[in-house]
Design an enzyme around this catalytic site. Structure first.
Site, PDB file in Angstrom:
ATOM      1  N   THR A  18      48.737  37.107  44.745  1.00 51.20           N
ATOM      2  CA  THR A  18      47.479  37.421  45.434  1.00 51.20           C
ATOM      3  C   THR A  18      46.308  36.702  44.766  1.00 51.20           C
ATOM      4  O   THR A  18      45.366  36.284  45.420  1.00 51.20           O
ATOM      5  CB  THR A  18      47.205  38.943  45.376  1.00 51.20           C
ATOM      6  OG1 THR A  18      48.381  39.660  45.732  1.00 51.20           O
ATOM      7  CG2 THR A  18      46.091  39.351  46.312  1.00 51.20           C
ATOM      8  N   SER A 113      42.874  39.493  35.419  1.00 49.13           N
ATOM      9  CA  SER A 113      42.006  40.500  36.013  1.00 49.13           C
ATOM     10  C   SER A 113      42.032  41.831  35.272  1.00 49.13           C
ATOM     11  O   SER A 113      41.704  41.909  34.105  1.00 49.13           O
ATOM     12  CB  SER A 113      42.364  40.666  37.489  1.00 49.13           C
ATOM     13  OG  SER A 113      41.391  41.454  38.130  1.00 49.13           O
ATOM     14  N   LYS A 126      43.830  31.044  37.490  1.00 44.53           N
ATOM     15  CA  LYS A 126      43.452  30.948  38.904  1.00 44.53           C
ATOM     16  C   LYS A 126      42.728  29.614  39.089  1.00 44.53           C
ATOM     17  O   LYS A 126      41.993  29.181  38.201  1.00 44.53           O
ATOM     18  CB  LYS A 126      42.468  32.058  39.278  1.00 44.53           C
ATOM     19  CG  LYS A 126      42.960  33.460  38.973  1.00 44.53           C
ATOM     20  CD  LYS A 126      42.025  34.508  39.583  1.00 44.53           C
ATOM     21  CE  LYS A 126      40.830  34.829  38.716  1.00 44.53           C
ATOM     22  NZ  LYS A 126      40.004  35.930  39.229  1.00 44.53           N
ATOM     23  N   ASP A 282      37.834  40.460  34.311  1.00 46.84           N
ATOM     24  CA  ASP A 282      37.117  39.217  34.596  1.00 46.84           C
ATOM     25  C   ASP A 282      35.817  39.435  35.379  1.00 46.84           C
ATOM     26  O   ASP A 282      35.227  38.470  35.868  1.00 46.84           O
ATOM     27  CB  ASP A 282      38.037  38.246  35.340  1.00 46.84           C
ATOM     28  CG  ASP A 282      38.531  38.802  36.665  1.00 46.84           C
ATOM     29  OD1 ASP A 282      38.650  40.043  36.783  1.00 46.84           O
ATOM     30  OD2 ASP A 282      38.789  38.016  37.584  1.00 46.84           O
ATOM     31  N   ASP A 284      35.009  40.874  38.305  1.00 45.82           N
ATOM     32  CA  ASP A 284      34.815  40.811  39.757  1.00 45.82           C
ATOM     33  C   ASP A 284      34.931  42.181  40.435  1.00 45.82           C
ATOM     34  O   ASP A 284      34.493  42.349  41.564  1.00 45.82           O
ATOM     35  CB  ASP A 284      35.735  39.765  40.424  1.00 45.82           C
ATOM     36  CG  ASP A 284      37.200  39.984  40.129  1.00 45.82           C
ATOM     37  OD1 ASP A 284      37.534  40.928  39.376  1.00 45.82           O
ATOM     38  OD2 ASP A 284      38.022  39.197  40.642  1.00 45.82           O
ATOM     39  N   THR A 347      45.147  41.277  52.385  1.00 46.64           N
ATOM     40  CA  THR A 347      44.674  41.580  51.034  1.00 46.64           C
ATOM     41  C   THR A 347      44.441  40.298  50.240  1.00 46.64           C
ATOM     42  O   THR A 347      45.248  39.381  50.293  1.00 46.64           O
ATOM     43  CB  THR A 347      45.740  42.431  50.324  1.00 46.64           C
ATOM     44  OG1 THR A 347      45.875  43.638  51.045  1.00 46.64           O
ATOM     45  CG2 THR A 347      45.355  42.738  48.896  1.00 46.64           C
ATOM     46  N   GLU A 366      36.987  45.046  49.503  1.00 47.29           N
ATOM     47  CA  GLU A 366      38.347  45.576  49.489  1.00 47.29           C
ATOM     48  C   GLU A 366      38.336  46.951  48.849  1.00 47.29           C
ATOM     49  O   GLU A 366      37.489  47.249  48.001  1.00 47.29           O
ATOM     50  CB  GLU A 366      39.256  44.667  48.669  1.00 47.29           C
ATOM     51  CG  GLU A 366      39.416  43.283  49.251  1.00 47.29           C
ATOM     52  CD  GLU A 366      40.543  42.527  48.557  1.00 47.29           C
ATOM     53  OE1 GLU A 366      41.673  42.612  49.057  1.00 47.29           O
ATOM     54  OE2 GLU A 366      40.306  41.896  47.527  1.00 47.29           O
ATOM     55  N   GLU A 367      39.332  47.742  49.234  1.00 54.06           N
ATOM     56  CA  GLU A 367      39.429  49.090  48.676  1.00 54.06           C
ATOM     57  C   GLU A 367      39.673  49.076  47.170  1.00 54.06           C
ATOM     58  O   GLU A 367      39.432  50.048  46.476  1.00 54.06           O
ATOM     59  CB  GLU A 367      40.545  49.879  49.369  1.00 54.06           C
ATOM     60  CG  GLU A 367      41.922  49.220  49.418  1.00 54.06           C
ATOM     61  CD  GLU A 367      42.625  49.052  48.102  1.00 54.06           C
ATOM     62  OE1 GLU A 367      42.573  49.983  47.297  1.00 54.06           O
ATOM     63  OE2 GLU A 367      43.238  47.984  47.902  1.00 54.06           O
ATOM     64  N   SER A 368      40.178  47.937  46.682  1.00 52.94           N
ATOM     65  CA  SER A 368      40.574  47.828  45.279  1.00 52.94           C
ATOM     66  C   SER A 368      39.364  47.546  44.382  1.00 52.94           C
ATOM     67  O   SER A 368      39.436  46.701  43.507  1.00 52.94           O
ATOM     68  CB  SER A 368      41.626  46.743  45.137  1.00 52.94           C
ATOM     69  OG  SER A 368      41.157  45.553  45.741  1.00 52.94           O
ATOM     70  N   LYS A 379      34.524  38.219  44.705  1.00 52.89           N
ATOM     71  CA  LYS A 379      33.914  39.534  44.607  1.00 52.89           C
ATOM     72  C   LYS A 379      33.150  39.584  43.288  1.00 52.89           C
ATOM     73  O   LYS A 379      33.404  38.789  42.387  1.00 52.89           O
ATOM     74  CB  LYS A 379      34.942  40.634  44.716  1.00 52.89           C
ATOM     75  CG  LYS A 379      36.084  40.566  43.743  1.00 52.89           C
ATOM     76  CD  LYS A 379      37.093  41.657  44.079  1.00 52.89           C
ATOM     77  CE  LYS A 379      38.321  41.573  43.182  1.00 52.89           C
ATOM     78  NZ  LYS A 379      39.525  41.175  43.902  1.00 52.89           N
ATOM     79  N   ARG A 499      52.269  49.955  47.244  1.00 60.00           N
ATOM     80  CA  ARG A 499      50.972  50.588  47.449  1.00 60.00           C
ATOM     81  C   ARG A 499      50.985  51.287  48.808  1.00 60.00           C
ATOM     82  O   ARG A 499      51.347  50.677  49.818  1.00 60.00           O
ATOM     83  CB  ARG A 499      49.848  49.558  47.429  1.00 60.00           C
ATOM     84  CG  ARG A 499      49.786  48.720  46.157  1.00 60.00           C
ATOM     85  CD  ARG A 499      48.385  48.150  45.967  1.00 60.00           C
ATOM     86  NE  ARG A 499      48.323  47.075  44.990  1.00 60.00           N
ATOM     87  CZ  ARG A 499      48.376  47.239  43.670  1.00 60.00           C
ATOM     88  NH1 ARG A 499      48.542  48.432  43.150  1.00 60.00           N
ATOM     89  NH2 ARG A 499      48.278  46.199  42.856  1.00 60.00           N
TER      90      ARG A 499
HETATM   91  C1  G1P Z   1      45.219  43.593  44.095  1.00 54.85           C
HETATM   92  C2  G1P Z   1      44.336  44.288  45.107  1.00 54.85           C
HETATM   93  C3  G1P Z   1      43.657  43.278  45.989  1.00 54.85           C
HETATM   94  C4  G1P Z   1      42.882  42.279  45.124  1.00 54.85           C
HETATM   95  C5  G1P Z   1      43.794  41.681  44.070  1.00 54.85           C
HETATM   96  C6  G1P Z   1      43.033  40.799  43.099  1.00 54.85           C
HETATM   97  O1  G1P Z   1      46.214  42.854  44.762  1.00 54.85           O
HETATM   98  O2  G1P Z   1      45.070  45.193  45.880  1.00 54.85           O
HETATM   99  O3  G1P Z   1      42.802  43.931  46.882  1.00 54.85           O
HETATM  100  O4  G1P Z   1      42.350  41.248  45.912  1.00 54.85           O
HETATM  101  O5  G1P Z   1      44.421  42.721  43.323  1.00 54.85           O
HETATM  102  O6  G1P Z   1      42.023  41.511  42.407  1.00 54.85           O
HETATM  103  P1  G1P Z   1      47.716  43.389  44.992  1.00 54.85           P
HETATM  104  O7  G1P Z   1      48.258  43.725  43.635  1.00 54.85           O
HETATM  105  O8  G1P Z   1      47.574  44.628  45.818  1.00 54.85           O
HETATM  106  O9  G1P Z   1      48.413  42.272  45.697  1.00 54.85           O
HETATM  107 ZN    ZN Z   2      39.353  41.016  38.517  1.00 58.21          ZN
END
Ligand code: G1P
Ligand code: ZN
Length: 546
Positions: A18, A113, A126, A282, A284, A347, A366-368, A379, A499
């Site tokens: 992701t 992250s 990244k 990081d 964000d 996502t 995002e919800e995260s 972000k 999740r």
């Molecule tokens: C998770 C979060 C997603 C976010 C990503 C990077 O990814 O759910 O919203 O963009 O971290 O911070 P996931 O582990 O769910 O793929």
């Molecule tokens: Zn991060």
């Protein structure tokens, strides 16, 4: 400059997830592992040659070593100029801003992250492209392909650079500028928000903040912005010194991990700060809390959309908004009432890039614990905190009051995410496949009075470039606007993480003060029954509930 051509053999697992390539530090420490991946990036991003690159990371273990290696590979690959953050530190949003401000051709961010750091923790890389945003999947897929066939990499024979001294250095013809990690970013924040107004909130002596930098990258940013430029109260920043292992903590700004902050806010003592916030490794992500009050990130996005026009940087209004699939649909209600478009994306922040570049949206989230705007292409944790501070300074209301007023106007989306971590990958994939196989047959079924009106595996067609992302999560929508989404994480480094996202929409104000898990209990039960998660993994409860 002497360049060595090093013979190497490919690794088969350098597929970015992701958000970049993320592995255990020990995995990255295998001979040539880091070098192979970095060379694969340069092999794909050929337009970096003779151009500028931004480089920095969140300060976790292996950050400094990786920076020195990347500088030498960059020099050998013909990069003209690299701007590196002092001590190797740059937050993800700062990198995005620097790429845009200094017209760099790209940026490399070293971070995993919110994952733990230290020698036994995680590390990650990244790559961001010239618009300042995460590289799209087409790019990362090609990097992966190249990494599977790599035979050699190029590396300059050079001394390490002094990262603790802001100055210019050279490796052959490549210039390296070690810059102040904070100044450019802080200046940008000052353009977007009403700093004098926020400052008067603090200098009134009636309002105080506690920001938890979680021993990660935002410490220096928070000290400069909150303490120095905005004259915030003593003790405004806690855990403000970046540490290689984040002080042994898990730098994830949520109720489970930002415990010191939460304890300070959740007390009846009159010493409690009025406003609490935290950011991740990081910088964000963000969490916003009031006294004894948690702001769900999906609600935070909706509140931003409803109020942005009140803030200097957004006074021209919001042209559109976007949220990732699992994010609650609170922002949809705001968009509907404002008559603007609301996009639902897979996502990951990379899906917002085209919408922002094409000026279809101003805000996204995002919800995260992630929210952001068109000011950069990532972000942005500190930005979100400043947004809230500016809003509080305008409304002169507590966090809780602002939320209640919002729910009265738009209704409340109760929302939770249940994470089951470190699952057997094969079994986790089977669980998803089993749900996928049922998508057509579930429609029309009733469960505890909840009727399924739509069930599918989410696909996204990018409205700007037409690219398609399939199999992005199983979504089940019920007649009363409740919803359950299932997907597997793309950022974990150990087995699979399931999740489960659950939401319920309520418009009756007498039901606005239920606890989240209580309000969602019947839907949690349906999610458990449909996924058979307990039976399949012998797990009674999730590892993390947010
Ligand atoms: C998770 C979060 C997603 C976010 C990503 C990077 O990814 O759910 O919203 O963009 O971290 O911070 P996931 O582990 O769910 O793929
Ligand atoms: Zn991060």
């Amino acid at each position: 400059m002497k360049v060595h051509t090093i013979k190497t053999t490919p690794f088969t697992d350098q597929k970015p997830g992701t958000s970049g390539l993320r592995k255990k530090v020990t995995h990255f420490q295998q001979p040539h592992y880091l070098e192979n991946f970095v060379q694969s990036i340069f092999n794909v991003a050929t337009d970096l040659k003779d151009q500028r690159l931004i480089l920095g990371g969140d300060g976790r273990y292996y950050n400094s070593h990786a920076i020195q290696v990347i500088l030498k590979i960059a020099a050998a690959n013909g990069i003209k100029h690299v701007m590196v953050g002092e001590n190797g530190l740059l937050s993800t949003p700062a990198v995005s801003h620097l790429i845009r401000k200094y017209q760099a051709a790209g940026g490399i961010i070293l971070s995993a992250s919110h994952n733990p750091g230290g020698p036994e923790g995680d590390f990650g890389i990244k790559f961001n492209i010239a618009n300042g945003g995460p590289a799209p999947t087409t790019f990362t897929d090609t990097v992966y392909e190249k990494s599977k066939n790599i035979k050699e990499y190029l590396i300059a024979d050079a001394e390490d650079i002094s990262l603790n001294q802001q100055d210019n250095y050279y490796i052959g013809g490549m210039q390296i500028t070690v810059i102040n990690s904070v100044t450019d970013y802080a200046d940008l924040m000052e353009q977007l928000f009403d700093f004098p107004k926020i400052k008067s909130l603090f200098t009134s002596g009636l309002f105080s903040i506690c920001f938890d930098a979680m021993h990660a990258v935002t410490g220096p940013y928070a000290k400069e912005i909150f303490s120095k430029r905005l004259c915030a109260n003593v003790g405004a920043v806690i855990n403000g010194t970046p540490l290689e292992d984040f002080g042994g903590g898990h730098p994830d700004p949520n109720l489970a991990h930002a415990t010191e902050l939460v304890a300070k806010l959740n007390t009846s003592a009159n010493t409690a700060p009025d406003f609490g916030a935290a950011s991740d490794g990081d910088g964000d992500r963000n969490m916003i809390i009031g006294q004894n009050f948690f702001v769900n990130p999906s609600d935070s996005l909706a509140i931003m959309a409803a109020n942005a026009h009140l803030l200097p940087g957004y006074k021209q209004g919001v042209c559109g908004v976007a949220r990732s699939l699992p994010t609650s649909r609170a922002v949809d209600k705001v968009a509907e009432s404002m008559g603007i478009d609301c996009y639902e994306t897979p996502t990951g922040w990379k899906y917002f890039g085209n919408l922002l570049d094409d000026k279809r949206i101003t805000l996204c989230g995002e919800e995260s614990f992630g929210s952001g705007s068109d000011h950069i292409r990532e972000k942005d944790g500190i930005w979100a905190v400043l947004f809230w501070l500016n809003l509080i300074a305008i409304k002169q209301q507590s966090v809780e009051k602002i939320l209640h007023a919002h729910w009265l106007r738009f209704g409340r989306h109760y929302y939770t995410r249940h994470d089951y971590e470190a699952l057997d990958s094969t079994l986790a994939n089977e669980l998803i496949q089993n749900l996928r196989a049922q998508t057509t047959s579930l429609t029309g079924n009733n469960y505890n009075d909840y009727k399924v009106v739509l069930c599918d595996d989410f696909s996204y067609v990018d409205p700007v470039d037409g690219s398609i992302a399939k199999n992005q999560g199983i979504r089940i929508l019920f007649a009363d606007d409740s919803r359950i989404v299932f997907r597997l994480s793309g950022t974990g480094t150990e087995g699979a993480t399931l999740r489960v996202y659950i939401e319920r929409y309520i418009t009756d104000p007498s039901q606005f003060d239920l606890t989240t898990q209580e309000a969602l209990a019947p839907l949690i039960d349906i999610a458990n029954r449909l996924s058979e998660v307990q039976k399949r993994f012998k797990r009674e409860t999730p590892n993390v509930i947010t």
